[in-house]
Scaffold this motif. Sequence first.
Motif: not given
Lengths: 119, 134
Positions: A2-11
């Motif tokens: 889930x790309x959105x979740x990966x981005x959310x965790x990174x941010x």
Amino acid sequence: MLDALTVAVSVAALALAAWCGFAAYRDQPTKDWHFIGMAVVSVLALAQLVVGIVRLAGGGEADEGTAIFLAYLIGAVCAVPAAGFLSLAERTRWGSATVAAGALVLAVLEVRLYDIWTR
Amino acid sequence: MAGRGLARGPGMLLVWLYGVMSVGAVSRSVLQIATEFDRAPLAYTLSALAAVVYVFITYTLVRGGETARKAALVCCAAELVGVLTVGTWTLVDPGAFPDATVWSDYGYGYVFIPVLLPVTGILWLRKARRPSPA
């Protein structure tokens, strides 16, 4: 994954790193608010682990192999809580610096996780 | 903490970083040696060696005391020599390394932490020296 979740965790991880890095810069130990921040980031990482397992169970396949994928997912979940635990033992600016380093490690793990899933 | 003086202040940050490198290097070598050792035996053996050094330094930092401090100092020096040797080796003779080690290209794949860590480690261990209480 889930790309959105990966981005959310990174941010979230980078924000936490900046926040705790700022506390270290101001010579302050981690405080309750920091721990709430760590909890938020950890919950996101945990959600990612669950999503990852669901994807694997649903027939999805990580490009670099299931074992490496799972190892990184578990590492991502553990990184921030482990650093937070150390900061409980080190009630100085260096505890904050440790959490900041932990959050940075998590951000790097996220980039690797993305690579491992799709290449 | 049981440690006397080594895992305090900046030492705590070092414990964390060495801990992360230990976990990373150990899991990496276990996986590689278990699944595809024949592909790049030299690289994987060197990774395993790096893993052992990281685990040992983490342990000495947490344990503390003058003996542990000296042991950690020796290991940090060995680590630095290892990173520089393997780093140079991988650049000069890439053919010997079909796959990367933890210390390839001076730790490029690990944001150069492998080459920075022993230097900060040695600085901290020298600073942390104090007459050991009887």
